[in-house]
Design a protein around this motif. Sequence first.
Motif, short mmCIF file in Angstrom:
data_model
loop_
_atom_site.label_atom_id
_atom_site.label_comp_id
_atom_site.label_asym_id
_atom_site.label_seq_id
_atom_site.Cartn_x
_atom_site.Cartn_y
_atom_site.Cartn_z
N TRP A 186 -26.22 2.03 -2.16
CA TRP A 186 -25.43 2.86 -1.23
C TRP A 186 -24.13 3.27 -1.91
N LEU A 187 -23.43 2.31 -2.53
CA LEU A 187 -22.17 2.62 -3.18
C LEU A 187 -22.38 3.45 -4.45
N ALA A 188 -23.36 3.09 -5.26
CA ALA A 188 -23.62 3.83 -6.49
C ALA A 188 -23.95 5.29 -6.20
N ALA A 213 -7.04 2.27 -9.51
CA ALA A 213 -7.54 3.05 -10.64
C ALA A 213 -7.30 4.54 -10.42
N ALA A 214 -7.49 5.00 -9.19
CA ALA A 214 -7.27 6.42 -8.90
C ALA A 214 -5.82 6.82 -9.12
N SER A 246 -16.12 -8.54 -3.19
CA SER A 246 -15.79 -8.25 -1.80
C SER A 246 -15.47 -6.77 -1.67
N TYR A 247 -15.86 -6.20 -0.54
CA TYR A 247 -15.53 -4.80 -0.29
C TYR A 247 -14.01 -4.61 -0.27
N GLU A 248 -13.31 -5.61 0.24
CA GLU A 248 -11.85 -5.53 0.31
C GLU A 248 -11.25 -5.42 -1.09
N GLY A 249 -11.68 -6.31 -1.99
CA GLY A 249 -11.18 -6.26 -3.36
C GLY A 249 -11.60 -4.99 -4.08
N PHE A 250 -12.82 -4.54 -3.84
CA PHE A 250 -13.32 -3.32 -4.48
C PHE A 250 -12.49 -2.11 -4.07
N ARG A 251 -12.19 -1.99 -2.77
CA ARG A 251 -11.38 -0.86 -2.30
C ARG A 251 -10.00 -0.86 -2.95
N ASN A 260 -16.37 1.58 4.52
CA ASN A 260 -15.03 1.73 3.95
C ASN A 260 -15.06 1.71 2.43
N ALA A 261 -15.95 0.90 1.86
CA ALA A 261 -16.07 0.87 0.41
C ALA A 261 -16.59 2.21 -0.11
N ALA A 262 -17.56 2.79 0.60
CA ALA A 262 -18.09 4.10 0.21
C ALA A 262 -17.01 5.18 0.33
N ALA A 263 -16.18 5.08 1.36
CA ALA A 263 -15.10 6.04 1.55
C ALA A 263 -14.08 5.94 0.42
N ALA A 264 -13.87 4.73 -0.10
CA ALA A 264 -12.93 4.54 -1.21
C ALA A 264 -13.42 5.28 -2.46
N ILE A 265 -14.73 5.28 -2.66
CA ILE A 265 -15.29 6.03 -3.80
C ILE A 265 -15.08 7.52 -3.60
#
Length: 421
Positions: A146-148, A93-94, A82-87, A118-123
């Motif tokens: 997209w995320l990678a 980690a950061a 999930s994008y929520e869990g990934f964020r 939002n997931a991309a912004a988290a990266i």
Amino acid sequence: MTDPAILNALGRVALVHEAHLGALVADYMRAATPRADTTMRGERDPDQWRGYRVDNGAAIIPLRGSLITDGPFIGSIWGITSYEGFRAEMRRAAADPKVSRIVLAVNSPGGMVAGIDNAAAAIADAKAAKPVVAMVEGMAASAAYWLASQADEIVLSPLSEVGSIGVVAMHVDMSGYLEKAGVSVSLIHAGRHKVDGNPYEPLSEATRADIQADIDRLRLEFANAVGAGRGARFDAAKAMSTEARMFDAQTAVKEGLADRIGSLDSILSLSGVPRGRVLARKGVPMSDNQGATGADTPVFTQAQHEAALASARRDASINATAAERERVSAILDSDEARTRGSLARHFAFKTGMSAEDARAALAASAEEGNAAPASPLAAAMAAHKPASLGPGGERNAAAQPAKVIDAADIYARRAAAVGRR
């Protein structure tokens, strides 16, 4: 039959490899099951709740399976992310002092649209603190790519595939199914567009055009996001030019979709060295801001997008014309049309029936007479039955029976006439 409510929940538009669209629907249904969360929680070791493990200073965050919007799902044990869990895991980690760099372990066909930004912004946020590398072991398609593409570096295993920089929309028309089942659905609504694209009636051309405009816009955003992440290595124009193709590892590196071929072990073997050298490619240090969004980032403009669309529409028009000619010819030249000419012409020119459907309908129809259809003039003449005339203008035998002429009568008439003189 897939529940149309599930399809509506997916938003009808998805960032997923087209071959995995059905799997995305199934995974969404599985994640939406009320007991899915508690059942899966019970299978996990409490130490795994972070969602990542740390190896030689690297936080390995899984990005696997179908990507969905909500929920705590992350990790190979669930098979979805999930994008929520990934964020949440990117933020942890950061901020984790034991983590010097972040590795995205990617193997995903993509997923839903909602939440991808939002997931991309988290990266991007994590990159401001620590290097981020995307390690693709399998597939990084559509939303996954997209995320990678937002990572500092993309590394592929030798058999990996990446790409599918495109958007897919799905509409399910259940009207035929419901009609056969004897079910009639009435949609009572306020607002002309309130029920656009509903699954209970065929998709109108106007609604289809609206959906096409939406996915064209999203594809442009996708390409610009890739260009912002990859920078000069693979800009937005190149992303658009792929036309949503997938690329094998060697081709992807050559074209700039990825940086090199390697393995997770090779990435983890890197020691904690200063930022700018951690993700060196072939001995060349990367700058801190490589791949970051900036004023100089190449962007695929709206004008370029519209020009590309115009070209695509011209090609589509040419192809559609050729297809229509082929359809008409297939109907009119069919064996079934030889004795049903009028009906065949009706199907060919007055309907949008496929050649197969038209031939089936013709085969089930009565044959027409052998004579060609009468013209309006011929039909009118037949109705009024005008008399035919002979060579001298007299009515022919069919119209007026011939009068029998007696020679003796002629002579008697002549003698009488002479006597009167």
